[in-house]
Write a protein that holds these residues in place. Structure first.
Motif, mmCIF file in Angstrom:
data_model
loop_
_atom_site.group_PDB
_atom_site.id
_atom_site.type_symbol
_atom_site.label_atom_id
_atom_site.label_comp_id
_atom_site.label_asym_id
_atom_site.label_seq_id
_atom_site.Cartn_x
_atom_site.Cartn_y
_atom_site.Cartn_z
ATOM 1 N N GLY A 200 0.788 -1.229 0.000
ATOM 2 C CA GLY A 200 0.000 0.000 0.000
ATOM 3 C C GLY A 200 0.816 1.272 0.000
ATOM 4 N N GLY A 201 2.142 1.151 -0.005
ATOM 5 C CA GLY A 201 3.008 2.321 -0.103
ATOM 6 C C GLY A 201 3.829 2.647 1.128
ATOM 7 N N ILE A 202 3.440 2.153 2.307
ATOM 8 C CA ILE A 202 4.098 2.583 3.541
ATOM 9 C C ILE A 202 5.541 2.095 3.651
ATOM 10 C CG2 ILE A 202 3.164 0.631 4.886
ATOM 11 C CD1 ILE A 202 2.989 2.594 7.274
ATOM 12 N N ARG A 203 5.794 0.856 3.239
ATOM 13 C CA ARG A 203 7.153 0.326 3.357
ATOM 14 C C ARG A 203 8.075 0.887 2.277
ATOM 15 N NH1 ARG A 203 5.806 -6.044 3.884
ATOM 16 N NH2 ARG A 203 3.980 -5.387 2.685
ATOM 17 N N CYS A 204 7.583 0.967 1.039
ATOM 18 C CA CYS A 204 8.465 1.452 -0.027
ATOM 19 C C CYS A 204 8.750 2.944 0.127
ATOM 20 C CB CYS A 204 7.904 1.139 -1.405
ATOM 21 S SG CYS A 204 6.249 1.741 -1.750
ATOM 22 N N GLU A 205 7.838 3.689 0.746
ATOM 23 C CA GLU A 205 8.103 5.108 0.989
ATOM 24 C C GLU A 205 9.268 5.268 1.965
ATOM 25 O OE1 GLU A 205 5.735 9.088 2.583
ATOM 26 O OE2 GLU A 205 4.712 7.618 1.311
ATOM 27 N N LYS A 206 9.242 4.488 3.037
ATOM 28 C CA LYS A 206 10.342 4.556 3.996
ATOM 29 C C LYS A 206 11.629 4.004 3.389
ATOM 30 C CE LYS A 206 9.836 4.371 8.429
ATOM 31 N NZ LYS A 206 9.567 3.996 9.836
ATOM 32 N N ALA A 207 11.512 2.941 2.600
ATOM 33 C CA ALA A 207 12.694 2.358 1.955
ATOM 34 C C ALA A 207 13.342 3.344 0.996
ATOM 35 C CB ALA A 207 12.312 1.081 1.217
ATOM 36 N N SER A 208 12.524 4.118 0.294
ATOM 37 C CA SER A 208 13.077 5.105 -0.639
ATOM 38 C C SER A 208 13.869 6.164 0.125
ATOM 39 C CB SER A 208 11.965 5.754 -1.463
ATOM 40 O OG SER A 208 11.188 6.667 -0.699
ATOM 41 N N ALA A 209 13.349 6.581 1.275
ATOM 42 C CA ALA A 209 14.068 7.559 2.105
ATOM 43 C C ALA A 209 15.365 6.968 2.638
ATOM 44 C CB ALA A 209 13.169 8.012 3.258
ATOM 45 N N TYR A 210 15.330 5.684 2.972
ATOM 46 C CA TYR A 210 16.515 5.018 3.520
ATOM 47 C C TYR A 210 17.607 4.905 2.455
ATOM 48 C CZ TYR A 210 19.249 1.737 6.319
ATOM 49 O OH TYR A 210 20.253 1.135 7.045
ATOM 50 N N LEU A 211 17.230 4.621 1.203
ATOM 51 C CA LEU A 211 18.225 4.545 0.140
ATOM 52 C C LEU A 211 18.835 5.920 -0.123
ATOM 53 C CD1 LEU A 211 17.442 1.599 -0.357
ATOM 54 C CD2 LEU A 211 17.414 2.091 -2.810
ATOM 55 N N LEU A 212 18.016 6.952 -0.144
ATOM 56 C CA LEU A 212 18.555 8.305 -0.325
ATOM 57 C C LEU A 212 19.497 8.658 0.823
ATOM 58 C CD1 LEU A 212 15.320 10.151 -1.513
ATOM 59 C CD2 LEU A 212 17.369 9.715 -2.887
ATOM 60 N N HIS A 213 19.141 8.252 2.021
ATOM 61 C CA HIS A 213 19.982 8.484 3.204
ATOM 62 C C HIS A 213 21.326 7.788 3.066
ATOM 63 C CE1 HIS A 213 20.907 9.243 7.425
ATOM 64 N NE2 HIS A 213 21.131 7.955 7.601
ATOM 65 N N ASN A 214 21.352 6.698 2.286
ATOM 66 C CA ASN A 214 22.578 5.920 2.102
ATOM 67 C C ASN A 214 23.277 6.210 0.781
ATOM 68 O OD1 ASN A 214 23.149 3.642 4.311
ATOM 69 N ND2 ASN A 214 20.933 3.972 4.198
ATOM 70 N N GLY A 215 23.010 7.361 0.197
ATOM 71 C CA GLY A 215 23.795 7.814 -0.940
ATOM 72 C C GLY A 215 23.282 7.476 -2.313
ATOM 73 N N PHE A 216 22.088 6.913 -2.426
ATOM 74 C CA PHE A 216 21.516 6.640 -3.744
ATOM 75 C C PHE A 216 20.941 7.934 -4.311
ATOM 76 C CE2 PHE A 216 21.890 2.588 -1.764
ATOM 77 C CZ PHE A 216 22.050 1.662 -2.772
ATOM 78 N N ASN A 217 20.896 8.020 -5.642
ATOM 79 C CA ASN A 217 20.562 9.304 -6.262
ATOM 80 C C ASN A 217 19.196 9.380 -6.934
ATOM 81 O OD1 ASN A 217 23.141 10.526 -5.652
ATOM 82 N ND2 ASN A 217 24.021 9.159 -7.213
ATOM 83 N N ASN A 218 18.777 8.313 -7.603
ATOM 84 C CA ASN A 218 17.539 8.361 -8.393
ATOM 85 C C ASN A 218 16.562 7.307 -7.885
ATOM 86 O OD1 ASN A 218 18.720 10.327 -10.255
ATOM 87 N ND2 ASN A 218 19.958 8.604 -10.973
ATOM 88 N N VAL A 219 15.871 7.637 -6.819
ATOM 89 C CA VAL A 219 15.001 6.674 -6.149
ATOM 90 C C VAL A 219 13.535 7.096 -6.302
ATOM 91 C CG1 VAL A 219 14.510 5.450 -4.001
ATOM 92 C CG2 VAL A 219 16.846 6.251 -4.481
ATOM 93 N N TYR A 220 12.705 6.129 -6.664
ATOM 94 C CA TYR A 220 11.270 6.354 -6.832
ATOM 95 C C TYR A 220 10.500 5.321 -6.007
ATOM 96 C CZ TYR A 220 12.930 8.801 -11.031
ATOM 97 O OH TYR A 220 13.589 9.636 -11.904
ATOM 98 N N HIS A 221 9.238 5.623 -5.709
ATOM 99 C CA HIS A 221 8.402 4.598 -5.081
ATOM 100 C C HIS A 221 6.984 4.715 -5.609
ATOM 101 C CE1 HIS A 221 6.669 7.391 -1.909
ATOM 102 N NE2 HIS A 221 7.762 8.037 -2.231
ATOM 103 N N LEU A 222 6.315 3.561 -5.701
ATOM 104 C CA LEU A 222 4.999 3.474 -6.315
ATOM 105 C C LEU A 222 3.941 4.033 -5.376
ATOM 106 C CD1 LEU A 222 3.276 2.502 -8.683
ATOM 107 C CD2 LEU A 222 3.216 0.233 -7.606
ATOM 108 N N GLU A 223 3.277 5.102 -5.809
ATOM 109 C CA GLU A 223 2.276 5.764 -4.978
ATOM 110 C C GLU A 223 1.096 4.831 -4.696
ATOM 111 O OE1 GLU A 223 -0.304 9.918 -4.859
ATOM 112 O OE2 GLU A 223 0.741 9.331 -6.694
ATOM 113 N N GLY A 224 0.815 4.614 -3.415
ATOM 114 C CA GLY A 224 -0.301 3.746 -3.046
ATOM 115 C C GLY A 224 -0.033 2.275 -3.229
ATOM 116 N N GLY A 225 1.190 1.927 -3.623
ATOM 117 C CA GLY A 225 1.575 0.526 -3.743
ATOM 118 C C GLY A 225 0.775 -0.249 -4.784
ATOM 119 N N ILE A 226 0.781 -1.571 -4.618
ATOM 120 C CA ILE A 226 0.118 -2.476 -5.559
ATOM 121 C C ILE A 226 -1.380 -2.198 -5.620
ATOM 122 C CG2 ILE A 226 -0.390 -4.906 -6.038
ATOM 123 C CD1 ILE A 226 2.254 -5.495 -4.393
ATOM 124 N N ILE A 227 -1.984 -1.884 -4.489
ATOM 125 C CA ILE A 227 -3.441 -1.677 -4.447
ATOM 126 C C ILE A 227 -3.859 -0.498 -5.315
ATOM 127 C CG2 ILE A 227 -5.411 -1.178 -2.963
ATOM 128 C CD1 ILE A 227 -3.877 -2.531 -0.665
#
Length: 343
Positions: A200-227
């Motif tokens: 539903g978006g909650i985990r990938c939103e946090k994961a995207s922030a975590y990757l940016l925090h760890n030096g990744f540059n072009n990170v996206y996440h699916l709005e609202g997830g699979i649903i």
């Protein structure tokens, strides 16, 4: 007013079965600062209980995570109440793709340290800086690029029954384990387009922030997830890039997104994507079981558990005492559980 349920599970299920109106399964979340989660929790319980809302809701200082079942005739009142809360005004409500109306039978609202357990201890981590949202159309366009990396931020048993085309699995039992694993798996791809998704978006939103925090540059996440993706793809006539079933954490245990069956019965190996819990209450293992094996083993994961099922109630209760079932989820790749599924 009582702010917790005091009615037995059997009675609540009986009442649910007797309802004559339709229910809608909805999920939503929001990362936001809540200064007093306990007070907010009690306010929420009072309002939702009056609307006959069932479900599971977690509240923490970092926000809210909810999966609920709402009477159809109370949908507008439910939405109006949520929108009256400043940080939930206009919140996206994910409506279930496949819904029999019996996803929940009681309202439980709990205060937790985090709305999704992440294991992050770095005080510098901040959810303010997160990946860019992708709607269904933008997801399909970016996913069509062979250089785009698509990452599934759900657990292994969710990925097993359904996932997006070309999606990478981060094989783990928990989101807490996945975050550092994802960083390590992708450490040589920091400049590529990385698209993350979840239910539903909650985990990938946090994961995207975590990757940016760890030096990744072009990170996206699916709005609202699979649903949300599935609903929008159907509304807009877009090609559906998700294959199989979407695992959900309620009584349904899954909603079908496509007719593809990509997983197999854990007992006989036949194509199957039906999750169930072992009927032996001393086990309750989550695993995939086809109809034939369900009949042969009476819903149990093994002959051993099936034999327990036929013991007198008092003996079954004795066997259950002192058992630490932990996280009883079948994971063939890790071989963590004792041999049980006829392997």
């Amino acid at each position: 007013m009582t702010l917790h349920n005091r009615v037995s599970a059997d009675e609540l299920k009986r009442r649910l079965a007797a309802e004559t109106f339709k229910r809608i399964t909805i999920s939503f979340y929001q990362y936001a600062r809540i200064d007093d989660p306990k007070a907010f929790r009690d306010q929420l319980y009072t309002a939702l209980d009056q609307l006959q809302v069932f479900g599971r809701i977690y509240v923490a200082h970092e926000g809210i995570n909810a999966q609920v079942s709402v009477p159809e005739h109370h949908i507008e009142a439910f939405r109006s109440y949520l929108y009256s809360i400043p940080f939930l005004d206009g919140i996206r409500l994910n409506v279930a793709v496949e819904d029999h109306g019996k996803s929940f039978w009681v309202l439980r609202i709990k205060v937790r340290e985090k709305i999704v357990a992440d294991g992050i201890t770095d005080p510098a981590f901040d959810m303010v800086r997160k990946g860019k949202y992708l709607d269904a159309k933008a997801f399909n366009e970016l996913a069509a690029d062979p250089d785009t990396i698509i990452v599934d931020m759900r657990n292994h048993y969710e990925y097993e029954v359904g996932h997006f085309e070309r999606a990478i699995e981060v094989p783990s039992d928990t989101f807490r384990e996945q975050l550092p694993m994802a960083v390590d798996m992708l450490k040589d791809q920091k400049d590529k387009n990385i698209v993350m998704y979840c239910t539903g978006g909650i985990r990938c939103e946090k994961a995207s922030a975590y990757l940016l925090h760890n030096g990744f540059n072009n990170v996206y996440h699916l709005e609202g997830g699979i649903i949300e993706y599935t609903n929008k793809a159907r509304e807009q006539g877009l090609p559906n890039k998700f294959k199989g079933k979407n695992f959900v954490f309620d009584e349904r245990l899954g909603e079908r997104i496509s007719n593809d069956i990509i997983s197999h019965c854990h007992q006989c190996g036949q194509p199957c994507d039906t999750h169930t819990n072992c009927k032996n209450d001393g086990c309750h293992l989550l695993f995939i079981q086809c109809e034939a094996c369900a009949a042969q083993y009476e819903g149990c994961c093994s002959e051993a558990c099936q034999s327990v099922l036929h013991l007198p109630a008092a003996e079954r209760e004795k066997l259950r005492k002192g058992i630490d079932k932990g996280q009883m989820i079948f994971n063939k790749s890790k071989q963590r559980l004792r041999p049980r599924l006829n392997e």
